[in-house]
Design an enzyme around this catalytic site. Structure first.
Site, PDB file in Angstrom:
ATOM      1  N   HIS A 188      20.200  29.735 -44.482  1.00 32.39           N
ATOM      2  CA  HIS A 188      19.238  28.650 -44.693  1.00 32.39           C
ATOM      3  C   HIS A 188      19.015  28.355 -46.163  1.00 32.39           C
ATOM      4  O   HIS A 188      18.024  27.724 -46.531  1.00 32.39           O
ATOM      5  CB  HIS A 188      17.899  28.985 -44.008  1.00 32.39           C
ATOM      6  CG  HIS A 188      18.020  28.998 -42.510  1.00 32.39           C
ATOM      7  ND1 HIS A 188      17.025  29.468 -41.686  1.00 32.39           N
ATOM      8  CD2 HIS A 188      19.028  28.631 -41.691  1.00 32.39           C
ATOM      9  CE1 HIS A 188      17.413  29.363 -40.415  1.00 32.39           C
ATOM     10  NE2 HIS A 188      18.624  28.871 -40.392  1.00 32.39           N
ATOM     11  N   SER A 235      12.348  35.694 -34.613  1.00 31.74           N
ATOM     12  CA  SER A 235      11.825  35.302 -33.286  1.00 31.74           C
ATOM     13  C   SER A 235      12.957  34.750 -32.426  1.00 31.74           C
ATOM     14  O   SER A 235      12.803  34.558 -31.226  1.00 31.74           O
ATOM     15  CB  SER A 235      10.736  34.234 -33.461  1.00 31.74           C
ATOM     16  OG  SER A 235      11.263  33.145 -34.206  1.00 31.74           O
ATOM     17  N   ALA A 290      10.579  46.560 -39.127  1.00 32.94           N
ATOM     18  CA  ALA A 290      11.978  46.670 -39.571  1.00 32.94           C
ATOM     19  C   ALA A 290      12.260  47.981 -40.298  1.00 32.94           C
ATOM     20  O   ALA A 290      13.240  48.667 -39.988  1.00 32.94           O
ATOM     21  CB  ALA A 290      12.303  45.475 -40.472  1.00 32.94           C
TER      22      ALA A 290
HETATM   23  N1  APR Z   1       9.319  43.977 -39.059  1.00 33.55           N
HETATM   24  C1  APR Z   1      10.178  43.350 -38.192  1.00 33.55           C
HETATM   25  N2  APR Z   1       9.888  42.190 -37.582  1.00 33.55           N
HETATM   26  C2  APR Z   1       8.677  41.653 -37.840  1.00 33.55           C
HETATM   27  C3  APR Z   1       7.733  42.236 -38.725  1.00 33.55           C
HETATM   28  C4  APR Z   1       8.109  43.448 -39.350  1.00 33.55           C
HETATM   29  N3  APR Z   1       7.284  44.078 -40.202  1.00 33.55           N
HETATM   30  N4  APR Z   1       6.624  41.431 -38.765  1.00 33.55           N
HETATM   31  C5  APR Z   1       6.866  40.383 -37.936  1.00 33.55           C
HETATM   32  N5  APR Z   1       8.092  40.522 -37.386  1.00 33.55           N
HETATM   33  C6  APR Z   1       8.792  39.623 -36.441  1.00 33.55           C
HETATM   34  C7  APR Z   1       7.901  38.784 -35.570  1.00 33.55           C
HETATM   35  O1  APR Z   1       7.572  39.508 -34.384  1.00 33.55           O
HETATM   36  C8  APR Z   1       8.836  37.596 -35.257  1.00 33.55           C
HETATM   37  O2  APR Z   1       9.631  37.886 -34.123  1.00 33.55           O
HETATM   38  O3  APR Z   1       9.509  38.715 -37.240  1.00 33.55           O
HETATM   39  C9  APR Z   1       9.725  37.525 -36.486  1.00 33.55           C
HETATM   40  C10 APR Z   1       9.424  36.347 -37.383  1.00 33.55           C
HETATM   41  O4  APR Z   1       9.711  35.191 -36.644  1.00 33.55           O
HETATM   42  P1  APR Z   1       9.537  33.765 -37.359  1.00 33.55           P
HETATM   43  O5  APR Z   1       8.215  33.727 -38.071  1.00 33.55           O
HETATM   44  O6  APR Z   1       9.849  32.742 -36.317  1.00 33.55           O
HETATM   45  O7  APR Z   1      10.651  33.751 -38.510  1.00 33.55           O
HETATM   46  P2  APR Z   1      12.201  33.540 -38.307  1.00 33.55           P
HETATM   47  O8  APR Z   1      12.677  34.068 -36.991  1.00 33.55           O
HETATM   48  O9  APR Z   1      12.869  34.060 -39.521  1.00 33.55           O
HETATM   49  O10 APR Z   1      12.318  31.922 -38.300  1.00 33.55           O
HETATM   50  C11 APR Z   1      13.624  31.390 -38.272  1.00 33.55           C
HETATM   51  O11 APR Z   1      12.666  29.199 -38.658  1.00 33.55           O
HETATM   52  O12 APR Z   1      11.057  28.038 -39.855  1.00 33.55           O
HETATM   53  C12 APR Z   1      12.409  28.293 -39.739  1.00 33.55           C
HETATM   54  O13 APR Z   1      14.047  28.211 -41.409  1.00 33.55           O
HETATM   55  C13 APR Z   1      12.920  28.933 -41.002  1.00 33.55           C
HETATM   56  O14 APR Z   1      14.481  30.749 -41.292  1.00 33.55           O
HETATM   57  C14 APR Z   1      13.331  30.327 -40.561  1.00 33.55           C
HETATM   58  C15 APR Z   1      13.650  30.130 -39.095  1.00 33.55           C
END
Ligand code: APR
Length: 240
Positions: free
Chosen positions: A119, A189, A231
């Site tokens: 991204h 997510s 993580a």
């Molecule tokens: N360790 C591991 N996972 C974690 C932690 C942690 N400490 N804290 C939160 N999470 C998990 C949450 O449970 C969730 O499943 O990280 C995930 C974050 O999900 P999102 O906020 O949806 O972020 P992401 O999956 O990276 O989003 C994907 O969406 O907005 C766009 O381009 C943006 O790259 C991003 C993409």
């Protein structure tokens, strides 16, 4: 599959692919996107801040938000999860690839080199006319929106909603996941494609996909095993 079996599959694997999301940087103090309380998208509408239309309509507001995220990133340090993934790369060498959805540059700062940023990267900006990429200056000197050395307005060098991912990055990642014996999906997510779809490349070719996430995700039921933890701890348990 249980944790012991997941550990031994990862230990034995010569080809390992990893997909990370915002959750990997949560322990570095960087907000995720969809966390109900603290996520970016709990406070803002993505279409208002992370789309070409938003930038056309209100470039100053869009840049102000990115400048704030850029400050967060410059203050953040890589955490244990970033370091463990850099160590896993050391261990697996040529057979390893890390594909991240994150734009915070923390994997590279932790030493990851076999890395594709699906991204883009928030630490650089792109000349809107020539497409040239320039490192961003100190955020306190960053006027909104910044002008490139060519005199053109710049935009954040990241992939917005409705835009295509960098083709070479996606192709490299898809090949790595298709040939991986074991894939890890850490801190995402799993709702944004094509990144989330990489896990299925591994499953389709008979590989094992292990998730590390404190929550259940859209991908959990489709994967081989889930380590229900943050993580840094989840990766430590897998790499023990
Ligand atoms: N360790 C591991 N996972 C974690 C932690 C942690 N400490 N804290 C939160 N999470 C998990 C949450 O449970 C969730 O499943 O990280 C995930 C974050 O999900 P999102 O906020 O949806 O972020 P992401 O999956 O990276 O989003 C994907 O969406 O907005 C766009 O381009 C943006 O790259 C991003 C993409």
């Amino acid at each position: 599959m249980n944790l012991e079996a997941a550990r031994s599959a990862l230990r034995a694997a010569r080809r390992v692919a990893v997909l990370t999301g915002a959750g990997v940087s949560a322990e570095s103090g960087i907000p995720t996107f969809r966390d109900a309380q603290t996520g970016h998208w709990a406070r803002f509408r993505p279409e208002d801040l992370a789309s070409p239309d938003a930038y056309r309509q209100d470039p100053d507001t869009v840049w102000e938000w990115y400048a704030g995220r850029y400050r967060d990133v410059l203050r953040a340090e890589p955490n244990g999860a970033h370091r463990l993934l850099a160590q896993l790369e050391e261990l697996k060498g040529e057979g390893f690839l890390l594909a991240t959805q994150n734009v915070d540059g923390l994997h590279a700062r932790a030493g990851s080199r076999r890395l594709v940023e699906l991204h883009g990267n928030l630490l650089s900006a792109r000349d809107e006319v020539t497409g040239e990429v320039f490192a961003l200056p100190d955020p306190d000197t960053l006027e909104t929106p910044p002008v490139s050395p060519n005199g053109h307005r710049m935009r954040p060098n990241i992939v917005w909603f409705g835009e295509f991912l960098p083709e070479d990055a996606l192709e490299t990642a898809a090949e790595a996941f298709a040939s991986a014996e074991v894939a890890l999906v850490v801190g995402t997510s799993g709702v944004v494609y094509p990144a989330a779809g990489l896990a299925f490349e591994t499953l389709r070719s008979g590989g094992v996909v292990i998730e590390v996430n404190p929550e259940i995700t859209e991908l959990t039921s489709l994967l081989s095993f889930s380590v229900r933890d943050v993580a840094s701890r989840g990766l430590a348990a897998l790499l023990e």
